[in-house]
Write a protein that holds these residues in place. Structure first.
Motif, PDB file in Angstrom:
ATOM      1  N   SER A   1       4.638  -2.425   0.570  1.00 43.89           N
ATOM      2  CA  SER A   1       5.007  -2.667  -0.822  1.00 43.89           C
ATOM      3  C   SER A   1       5.581  -4.071  -1.001  1.00 43.89           C
ATOM      4  O   SER A   1       5.253  -4.766  -1.981  1.00 43.89           O
ATOM      5  N   ASP A   2       6.428  -4.510  -0.074  1.00 46.96           N
ATOM      6  CA  ASP A   2       6.987  -5.863  -0.156  1.00 46.96           C
ATOM      7  C   ASP A   2       5.893  -6.913  -0.024  1.00 46.96           C
ATOM      8  O   ASP A   2       5.887  -7.927  -0.741  1.00 46.96           O
TER       9      ASP A   2
ATOM     10  N   ASP B   1      -6.042  -1.540  -1.101  1.00 47.09           N
ATOM     11  CA  ASP B   1      -5.037  -1.510  -2.159  1.00 47.09           C
ATOM     12  C   ASP B   1      -4.502  -2.915  -2.438  1.00 47.09           C
ATOM     13  O   ASP B   1      -4.331  -3.305  -3.600  1.00 47.09           O
ATOM     14  N   ILE B   2      -4.274  -3.688  -1.388  1.00 45.80           N
ATOM     15  CA  ILE B   2      -3.812  -5.070  -1.562  1.00 45.80           C
ATOM     16  C   ILE B   2      -4.910  -5.921  -2.215  1.00 45.80           C
ATOM     17  O   ILE B   2      -4.648  -6.739  -3.094  1.00 45.80           O
TER      18      ILE B   2
ATOM     19  N   ARG C   1       5.625   1.962   4.547  1.00 43.71           N
ATOM     20  CA  ARG C   1       5.370   1.941   3.105  1.00 43.71           C
ATOM     21  C   ARG C   1       6.182   0.843   2.427  1.00 43.71           C
ATOM     22  O   ARG C   1       5.693   0.148   1.538  1.00 43.71           O
ATOM     23  N   GLU C   2       7.413   0.696   2.857  1.00 47.28           N
ATOM     24  CA  GLU C   2       8.265  -0.340   2.285  1.00 47.28           C
ATOM     25  C   GLU C   2       7.728  -1.728   2.607  1.00 47.28           C
ATOM     26  O   GLU C   2       7.684  -2.614   1.741  1.00 47.28           O
TER      27      GLU C   2
ATOM     28  N   TRP D   1      -5.206   0.747   3.107  1.00 49.52           N
ATOM     29  CA  TRP D   1      -4.071  -0.027   2.602  1.00 49.52           C
ATOM     30  C   TRP D   1      -4.496  -1.444   2.235  1.00 49.52           C
ATOM     31  O   TRP D   1      -4.024  -2.015   1.249  1.00 49.52           O
TER      32      TRP D   1
ATOM     33  N   ARG E   1       2.716  -6.535  -0.743  1.00 43.57           N
ATOM     34  CA  ARG E   1       1.919  -6.454  -1.967  1.00 43.57           C
ATOM     35  C   ARG E   1       2.597  -7.214  -3.105  1.00 43.57           C
ATOM     36  O   ARG E   1       1.945  -7.918  -3.882  1.00 43.57           O
ATOM     37  N   LYS E   2       3.915  -7.059  -3.207  1.00 45.32           N
ATOM     38  CA  LYS E   2       4.663  -7.742  -4.266  1.00 45.32           C
ATOM     39  C   LYS E   2       4.569  -9.255  -4.110  1.00 45.32           C
ATOM     40  O   LYS E   2       4.356  -9.986  -5.088  1.00 45.32           O
TER      41      LYS E   2
END
Length: 490
Positions: free
Chosen positions: A203-204, A249-250, A199-200, A246, A206-207
């Motif tokens: 998230s990175d 989501d991106i 998940r981390e 996932w 995606r950021k």
């Protein structure tokens, strides 16, 4: 109030030059400037690359503007025009649209007169209306790194000569950014490292994608390192929603991020042919119910059939709808009596046979990106020889805590199940599939949905000079995706 009519619709150079004085990045219009381009090229130059008064500090009656003339969530239309009047209280303006863009207008009166009213939010005022202005800004920005004024002037002249003669035209992000004194990228596209399977890590990733797109860059992502659907996620004592969810989501970031203030983002998302979610990935963007039904009726592979069924949405007819279509069919033997043509009667017969209407679930899924399959030599050999092909992934469900620590640290650096196995780590075969079934699925979907593309990743790595630097090809950016329709017998 001064109104602009069709005969007066022209760029007010003297007025624009006074406005330009407030923007040190922008070069004034001079009599020798003449390159404006035509048609789509002109619109693209103004919309994408021209420096604009985004705060509308100088916006006034008579100004030449670029704006959204048709607001559509998927396919908005841009056009060029002239401000006729501005209502400060309602924050709206009346604009005279240039004739070549009026066909997009849906209101008949607007289309005839070319006069529309739009919110100031969708209107932008370009300060650069000649290509020479953009070339001067670019040359100034590119020469700015020189340490002395003499060298800056020298390199400005050299850059400008090449740019204004069109001997060299930089990439779009350079045209937009160089000399603009804005925080945008000068690179059109980026390829991201493999996505860490956590998940981390997601998230990175995606950021970073969001940051790149917000500055104008397109992004390529390979999601093959994300664990398949329903695989154990031991940390939360649950199951993974799968790589494709996932990646969707991106992909949604494309709809959210406006690139460098001038356009929506661009993404290429890839998945390897050996990944257990590959069938779901290929079918995910299919919007045509007929093709989904074709796949269900013609494939011999249970997984392909199931994924197509999951994507297909069926709505049975109500009794009233069924009676309506039956009423139409009843006129089949009385041609012309009911006013129904032969094609309408045939369509009603088909609907009665179907018993309802077909559509697709989640039609927006992954629409924020182009998608491509990375093809390996082993897969292509299996296609050629009509062999079974294994869909595999690291055996994370059965890894020890020590093995899982290695996986979390190294798997996203490797990103290839073949190489992972060669390093001695356990790999699980989720299932086998006839290679030609998968190949034909790619072809059918590419033919009728223009997705997915294909990328021969082994060939790319064999031929890339990145190997000399200890690197390898992970994916391609949106500019490099191969959009081909291929056929194979068998």
């Amino acid at each position: 109030m001064v109104l602009v009519d069709a005969k007066e619709a022209t760029i007010l150079v003297e007025q624009l030059n006074k406005d330009i004085e407030k923007f040190p990045q922008v070069h004034p219009i001079t009599p020798d400037m003449h390159i404006t381009h035509k048609g789509v090229s002109r619109l693209v130059m103004i919309d994408r690359y021209s420096f604009k008064d985004t705060e509308k500090k100088t916006l006034k009656t008579g100004d030449f503007v670029v704006l959204t003339i048709k607001e559509d969530p998927k396919f908005p239309a841009r056009g060029l025009g002239y401000i006729r009047s501005i209502d400060i209280e309602t924050k709206k303006a009346e604009i005279l649209i240039e004739e070549e863009y009026r066909h997009v207008l849906e209101n008949p009166q607007e289309q005839e007169t070319g006069v529309i009213v739009r919110s100031l939010d969708v209107i932008e005022k370009p300060l650069e209306v000649f290509y020479e202005q953009i070339a001067k800004r670019n040359a100034t920005g590119l020469a700015a790194v020189e340490k002395t004024e003499e060298d800056r002037k020298k390199w400005f002249n050299m850059f400008y000569e090449q740019l204004v003669s069109l001997k060299f035209v930089p990439a779009g992000r350079v045209l937009y950014g160089a000399g603009s004194q804005t925080d945008v990228t000068f690179f059109n596209c980026y390829v991201m490292p493999f996505v860490p399977d956590s998940r981390e890590g997601i998230s990175d990733h995606r950021k970073q994608v969001m940051e790149i797109m917000s500055r104008g860059g397109g992004v390529g992502t390979n999601g093959s390192t994300l664990r398949p659907r329903n695989t154990l996620a031991r940390g939360v004592n649950g199951k993974s929603s799968g790589s494709v969810s996932w990646l969707d989501d991106i992909a949604k970031l494309t709809h959210l991020v406006e690139q460098g203030g001038s356009r929506r983002g661009a993404q290429m998302i890839m998945l390897a042919d050996w990944h257990p979610d590959i069938v779901e990935f290929i079918i995910s963007k299919m919007q045509n119910p007929r093709i989904l039904r074709y796949l269900i009726e013609n494939t011999n592979d249970e997984l392909i059939s199931r994924q197509a069924q999951e994507k297909l949405k069926f709505q049975p007819f109500t009794a009233q709808e069924e009676a309506m279509y039956q009423g139409i069919v009843n006129y089949k033997n009385f041609p012309g009596l009911g006013g129904f043509s032969e094609s309408i009667i045939k369509e009603a017969e088909q609907k009665l046979r179907d018993g309802g209407t077909y559509s697709v679930h989640n039609p927006e899924f992954l629409t924020g990106a182009n998608i491509s399959v990375t093809l390996t030599k082993e897969f292509m050999a299996a296609v050629e020889n009509d062999e079974e092909y294994e869909l595999r992934f690291p055996d994370v469900a059965n890894y020890t805590p020590e093995e899982m620590a290695i996986y979390n640290e190294k798997w996203h650096e490797v990103g290839d199940v073949r190489e992972w196995e060669q390093l001695g780590y356990r790999v699980r075969t989720y299932r086998t599939i006839r290679a030609r079934e998968l190949w034909n699925l790619i072809n059918v979907c590419a033919t009728y949905a223009a997705e997915p593309g294909i990328f021969f990743i082994d060939n790319a790595n064999d031929m890339t000079n990145a190997r000399a630097y200890g690197q390898k090809v992970v994916a391609t950016n949106p500019c490099g995706g191969v959009r081909l329709t291929l056929k194979i017998a068998g």
